[in-house]
Scaffold this active site. Sequence first.
Site, PDB file in Angstrom:
ATOM      1  N   LEU A 586     -27.213 -68.053  -0.973  1.00  0.00           N
ATOM      2  CA  LEU A 586     -28.426 -68.312  -0.202  1.00  0.00           C
ATOM      3  C   LEU A 586     -28.209 -69.426   0.816  1.00  0.00           C
ATOM      4  O   LEU A 586     -28.874 -69.479   1.849  1.00  0.00           O
ATOM      5  CB  LEU A 586     -29.576 -68.683  -1.148  1.00  0.00           C
ATOM      6  CG  LEU A 586     -30.971 -68.813  -0.528  1.00  0.00           C
ATOM      7  CD1 LEU A 586     -31.402 -67.509   0.126  1.00  0.00           C
ATOM      8  CD2 LEU A 586     -31.983 -69.254  -1.577  1.00  0.00           C
ATOM      9  N   ASP A 901     -43.686 -64.078  12.300  1.00  0.00           N
ATOM     10  CA  ASP A 901     -44.281 -64.678  11.099  1.00  0.00           C
ATOM     11  C   ASP A 901     -45.605 -64.014  10.745  1.00  0.00           C
ATOM     12  O   ASP A 901     -46.577 -64.681  10.397  1.00  0.00           O
ATOM     13  CB  ASP A 901     -44.480 -66.178  11.289  1.00  0.00           C
ATOM     14  CG  ASP A 901     -44.599 -66.911   9.946  1.00  0.00           C
ATOM     15  OD1 ASP A 901     -44.201 -66.329   8.916  1.00  0.00           O
ATOM     16  OD2 ASP A 901     -45.091 -68.048   9.930  1.00  0.00           O
TER      17      ASP A 901
END
Length: 1088
Positions: A586, A901
């Site tokens: 990650l 977003d």
Amino acid sequence: MRFCFDRLCFATKRPAQNSNSNAPHSSTTVDAPPRPADVDVATVPVATPAPPPQQPVSNLFYADYQKLQPAIIDRDWERDRDTDTDTRSEAKPPDIVEHIEPVEEQRQIHTQIQSPAEIQIQIPPTPPAPSIQIQIQQRYRRHSSAEDRNLNTRRNDSNITEALRKAASMQQEPNANYQFPTDLGLVSIVNNNNNTNTHPSGSNSGSNNNSNINNNLVGGIVTLPAAGGLIGLEHTASGLRLIPAPPTHSDVLTHTLIYGTPPSGAQQLNQDPRSLLHQQELQLQQRYQQLQQLQAQTQGLYTSQGSPVLYHQPSPGSSQPVAIPGATCHSPTQLQPPNTLNLQQQMQSLRISGCTPSGTGGSATPSPVGLVDPNFIVSNYVAASPQEERFIQIIQAKELKIQEMQRALQFKDNEIAELKSHLDKFQSVFPFSRGSAAGCAGTGGASGSGAGGSGGSGPGTATGATRKSGQNFQRQRALGISAEPQSESSLLLEHVSFPKYDKDERSRELIKAAILDNDFMKNLDLTQIREIVDCMYPVKYPAKNLIIKEGDVGSIVYVMEDGRVEVSREGKYLSTLSGAKVLGELAILYNCQRTATITAITECNLWAIERQCFQTIMMRTGLIRQAEYSDFLKSVPIFKDLAEDTLIKISDVLEETHYQRGDYIVRQGARGDTFFIISKGKVRVTIKQQDTQEEKFIRMLGKGDFFGEKALQGDDLRTANIICESADGVSCLVIDRETFNQLISNLDEIKHRYDDEGAMERRKINEEFRDINLTDLRVIATLGVGGFGRVELVQTNGDSSRSFALKQMKKSQIVETRQQQHIMSEKEIMGEANCQFIVKLFKTFKDKKYLYMLMESCLGGELWTILRDKGNFDDSTTRFYTACVVEAFDYLHSRNIIYRDLKPENLLLNERGYVKLVDFGFAKKLQTGRKTWTFCGTPEYVAPEVILNRGHDISADYWSLGVLMFELLTGTPPFTGSDPMRTYNIILKGIDAIEFPRNITRNASNLIKKLCRDNPAERLGYQRGGISEIQKHKWFDGFYWWGLQNCTLEPPIKPAVKSVVDTTNFDDYPPDPEGPPPDDVTGWDKDF
């Protein structure tokens, strides 16, 4: 076999197995238990076991009131799974129902149980009651494999309901008998409401004569679903006995349930007989153990008729019983049905019938008293000493106290549920005051607008708050994530270089294998994997050293070559890893805190790569490939006049295909719709002569050459052969006609309604707010709290007719998370935007500590809050809100602005109920036909190309639009994991791997799947017709787009807003616990 206890007898009758597979199916209707006034006691000789150890008489034994629900079960076994012939028992007289011999594994369960003493039971007789009998036959096919005992079942609740409805209609039809096939099998309905019905023995069923009742049951086996398991009742010449019904794994199971009125057993029919019988088997075995204990504790206790004294069994050589001092008998009080009692109460409620030992005669046999229902079996004595009576009173008092405390606890639980609804504001403040959220640094409002989501009027992306508990909605408030922006210029990237480290072939193959075995990194291209392998450098960790520490901000990903490591979280061991494994993947996507600790158990040799190096490799390979493909396309005549952005779209959908030497890539005369560009190798072009079978050589084609262009224009017959000539093979870039036509369109076909229509209004707004200063604003209340600050509802001094949302962001925190570029981009985009579906920005301010954005207030609240409270929206409501987002995207995308977003947290309702897009911290204006590589967005909403760092553009917004539709319809996003990495892996599996709930209509599902395509060029809205293709989709059939655009369409939800300062649609927020931030005088915001 015989299983007997002091006062309760279990005996099994094992009839001979019969091989006649064609025997008819038989069933027997059982009369209801007798009335309490006529008691029949069947006495069985007592086989006294060895005397147990002396047990004190201090246990309490309550009567067992068990509601009898008689059911006849006939079992057949299908011996051969490959035939449809049932092996059944030979036909018997109507008054006898026998068991077929159980198979070996069923018999073993019984042989493991020890045979205790024989006991006696007592059943109160009663004449038969009218009943309706419903028989449902369910078939299961046995697998021949001993390891595979899974039985397939077919259940159809509607057929059961139909049978019950038919049974109810037969109440007035005596002796009616109906049979009909269903999906469950054969269904029989029999009406036994004729009180004069003669039983097979010839006696009248309505008689109260005990012998008639007994004769009717001779040889019959009746199952009683008792608390401890399925109990069989058998009447033989020697008396009535209870037997354990053999556990069944049979392939054919027939249930015959007898109902009185009303037929209350309908729900029981819906139970899966396999799980029910398995549960009953386990309960029965547990029942054996309990009864054995009870038998040992009550051995030899008995009483005489009407006497309150409890006696021991007579001593050897004595005929007189011995009284137990202080022990008395009492009439019991009725208990709850056994199936609602806990284990301890079940142990206490085991059946004890008052009776005399063998040989003392029947004169001392007590009669049951206090019977409430003829369908109950009871005993009417409980043994207790005076001391124990006091304990009983204490226990009863404590039970009452427990009940009161349980009610109080339930009240507290309700209060907790109420208080949980207010936790959003607290959980939205504290995580971000520390500069991180959900384990990720620079996340959750990394855009800077997380402090109010919208631009100000709502809690927004970065609150990190937990949702109120809704019926179907458990998702927490979504957190925005953003990596630090990278240089996206191909010219700059050409001069960026990273050292390459030598590796032997074994190490190179090990690293490659580890990457391909990782769920996330296996999606990388082979060219990218080769560069990553080249740039990885070696590191070594001695035993017991920390490789990764939980909570640290990481930027390195490791591949373990040898050694063993331990993985733990919060100090708890999780697993041990060894061999080729990827650790901490990650960290290569964005700044994030490590979620676990990895410690070297032995000395470990690893290979590592920094995030910056990884992202540069991904960007450079993507840009180089895009530029190379575009140059190929420009050399093709039919492409050379296309716009740059169109060429880039085409280059994105080109698929690289490989051919071996001698392969025919194209055959003359064949139909085809594909166009080829040679990227590596050479091909030979030949034409077959009409008068001969020989192929005539025409020419050779090499890298950069193309063929099959006529297929894109509609000619689908190939005019020549194209044959792979190179020894190393040929690689071609391929595009098909359908994809080409979807991408190629005249720019005039795409209408931009917003070209310059808002320029004049924008200038008017700037002029109106030019003289307003920060000191002219008066704070009314807090609307939201986020990662970089707060959003306040304000008014200007002297004007109470209007209100605004003032978003304030901490400059020091913006610098700390390296989000300066995103903040400046947000200010630029919102300052130029003039769309009724986007929150307006009026003016900006700044001082040494904060940046301020004065924006339009939307007092209707967040769409996320409404969705949280309702659980999910219906089709019509979702269509309205989706259409509002489509209009906002139409405005942005026509200006090459990508939003990045989208989520319910970033959609605010104005006073009328129309949705406005807010929080432009991740928005970016792209150059024509170009992409961006910065990882940002919300994990559940990011597109696959964002995760894989392949570069993305406005097509990523259409992916998130499909995710939004799914969440509004169901209450949760389609891609959700326990942590971001798991969420990304689910996204990479694609929308086709997601199971859609039934409440999503076919047209809605079709639109979602067309928006969430893995290949960006295949997404609806990104193709030839642009966003109008979404508006024309079947899901929007009949939608009034003109009314939406002109705000004349009635919204599905109209929020309650009483005044311009009404904040009831928002939560209350406490003051900032950290106080003012430090000054920032670096000057990065001089143009803000």
